[in-house]
Design an enzyme around this catalytic site. Structure first.
Site, PDB file in Angstrom:
ATOM      1  N   SER A 170      -0.020 -13.162  -8.278  1.00 12.39           N
ATOM      2  CA  SER A 170      -0.929 -11.980  -8.190  1.00 12.39           C
ATOM      3  C   SER A 170      -2.165 -12.611  -9.160  1.00 12.39           C
ATOM      4  O   SER A 170      -3.185 -12.061  -8.765  1.00 12.39           O
ATOM      5  CB  SER A 170      -0.645 -10.751  -8.655  1.00 12.39           C
ATOM      6  OG  SER A 170       0.073 -10.849 -10.109  1.00 12.39           O
ATOM      7  N   HIS A 198       1.976  -9.169  -2.792  1.00 11.09           N
ATOM      8  CA  HIS A 198       0.593  -9.816  -2.112  1.00 11.09           C
ATOM      9  C   HIS A 198       0.562 -10.545  -1.105  1.00 11.09           C
ATOM     10  O   HIS A 198      -0.315 -11.018  -0.507  1.00 11.09           O
ATOM     11  CB  HIS A 198       0.031 -10.750  -3.386  1.00 11.09           C
ATOM     12  CG  HIS A 198      -0.600  -9.872  -4.374  1.00 11.09           C
ATOM     13  ND1 HIS A 198      -1.870  -9.109  -4.412  1.00 11.09           N
ATOM     14  CD2 HIS A 198      -0.162  -9.440  -5.491  1.00 11.09           C
ATOM     15  CE1 HIS A 198      -2.033  -8.494  -5.461  1.00 11.09           C
ATOM     16  NE2 HIS A 198      -1.079  -8.817  -6.121  1.00 11.09           N
ATOM     17  N   LYS A 229      -0.451  -2.363  -1.129  1.00 13.19           N
ATOM     18  CA  LYS A 229      -1.370  -3.051  -1.158  1.00 13.19           C
ATOM     19  C   LYS A 229      -2.084  -3.339   0.340  1.00 13.19           C
ATOM     20  O   LYS A 229      -2.925  -2.391   0.553  1.00 13.19           O
ATOM     21  CB  LYS A 229      -1.140  -4.464  -1.698  1.00 13.19           C
ATOM     22  CG  LYS A 229      -0.903  -4.571  -3.163  1.00 13.19           C
ATOM     23  CD  LYS A 229      -0.257  -5.458  -4.001  1.00 13.19           C
ATOM     24  CE  LYS A 229      -0.363  -5.249  -5.627  1.00 13.19           C
ATOM     25  NZ  LYS A 229       0.782  -5.617  -6.164  1.00 13.19           N
TER      26      LYS A 229
END
Ligand SMILES: *Cc1c(COP(=O)(O)O)cnc(C)c1O
Length: 381
Positions: A170, A198, A229
């Site tokens: 990240s 991610h 996300k």
């Protein structure tokens, strides 16, 4: 903390999470969200939430094992399994809680071993602290060090071994060397857990994540993902065998002791999966924009570190200077968060940028112009 300048201020959105947003009274190009596919304020997502509220109400008022499981929660678990190419999936309240649950539940005896990359997410670190098994940390992406751990007497004695890694890291936006990790895991009889917070919605076919990107979905035992996300809602899950999902639902402490998702949240996650499966062009746009922005930063002379994904760090190398650069960019209409020690090592202080599919090329060109201006002003380039 205040005296040491370690209390950073929280920026506040005055409207939806958009690529160009109202933040602290100013319209700025927002390079700090994880809204990769610009779904956070998408009309179809909002419609799905509204319809779910009308049919299912606003909350479950119970934990999953008591009476907090609606058919909707089970539908999402089946859809996540199908999406990730696994037998089953267990849904948790967040990526944080699923990591804690997995580390704690899968590593529940002292004769086991948890093996973790040094840059793994905080939730994996906390999960490892709650695990009964001892842990070994290897330097970031260092496969020789991983092999040395697997060859150690402690590892050879362990009844069960779990190698844990982020799929995409990240802070640096680099990718875990999964082919080598899986090869070593198979040679030394370890399980592999990949946290694709991610990477879901970003890498692999239709955003299926790093195992799919490397063609390793069937050889990785635990695929973690978040719904917070790219999916732009909130939640986390572990996808893998039916035994894994059943075991996590039976032992995962956040699953058993904390209440379940409101139905509107589940409905938005289901809608996001529809969009990922039916409109993959959004992912292509994301990568086109990300490449354009990364090349622009490099052409200006910035050091973008090891990044291979839409997360691009802009290395500054000094906490105070990184903070100052973020402040100046904000004044110029660009929001890029500064990240200093202790979140990253000293000397690795940076700004972190995340491009989304929703950023127009003109927004990114304007942001690049401001990065050039402020970077020269502060002597970063
Ligand atoms: C953001 C993140 C999480 C936490 O996910 P939430 O759903 O926000 O709790 C876990 N792991 C990694 C690698 C992350 O980047």
């Amino acid at each position: 903390m205040k005296r040491e300048g370690r209390l950073s201020r929280t920026r506040v959105l005055e409207g939806a999470q958009e690529p160009v947003a109202m933040i602290d009274g100013k319209r700025v190009i927002n390079l700090s969200s994880n809204n990769y596919l610009a779904l956070a304020n998408h009309p179809a997502m909002k419609q799905a939430a509204k319809e779910a509220i009308d049919r299912w109400g606003v909350g479950t008022a119970a934990v999953r094992p008591i009476i907090g499981t609606m058919t909707l929660h089970e539908e999402l678990e089946r859809r996540l399994a199908r999406f990730k190419g696994t037998e089953a999936a267990a849904l948790f309240q967040s990526g944080f809680t699923v990591n804690v649950a997995c580390c704690q539940s899968l590593m529940d005896a002292e004769d086991q071993l948890l093996i973790s990359d040094e840059l793994n997410h905080a939730s994996i670190i906390d999960g490892a602290r709650l695990a009964k098994a001892p842990r070994k940390i290897y330097p970031h992406r260092d496969m020789e060090a991983l092999q040395a751990i697997l060859e150690s007497p402690e590892s050879r004695r362990a009844a069960r071994k779990l190698i844990v890694t982020d799929g995409v890291f990240s802070m640096d936006g680099d990718v875990a060397p999964l082919p080598r990790i899986v090869e070593l895991a198979e040679r030394y009889d370890a399980m592999v857990m990949v946290d694709d917070a991610h990477a879901t919605g970003v890498m692999g076919k239709n955003g299926r994540g790093t195992p799919d990107h490397f063609g390793l979905s069937k050889r990785i035992q635990v695929q973690i993902g978040t719904l917070s996300k790219a999916v732009a809602s909130v939640g986390g899950y572990a996808a893998g065998s039916r035994d894994l999902a059943d075991y996590l639902r039976a032992t995962g402490r956040p699953f058993i002791f904390s209440s379940s998702h409101p139905p509107s949240v589940v409905a938005t996650c289901l809608k996001a999966l529809d969009l990922l499966e039916n409109e993959p062009e959004r992912i292509k746009t994301l990568w086109d924009r990300a490449r354009h922005f990364k090349e622009g930063l490099k052409n200006l002379g910035f050091d973008t570190g090891l990044s291979e994904t839409p997360i691009t760090p802009v290395m500054v190398g000094d906490t105070e200077k990184a903070r100052r650069m973020s402040e100046r960019l904000f004044e110029e209409g660009v929001f890029a968060l500064s990240i200093g020690f202790p979140i990253v090592a000293r000397g690795k202080e940076r700004l972190r940028t995340i491009v989304t599919a929703g950023h127009a090329s003109e927004d990114l060109d304007r942001a690049l112009e401001k990065f050039g201006l402020v970077g020269r002003e502060l002597g970063v380039i």
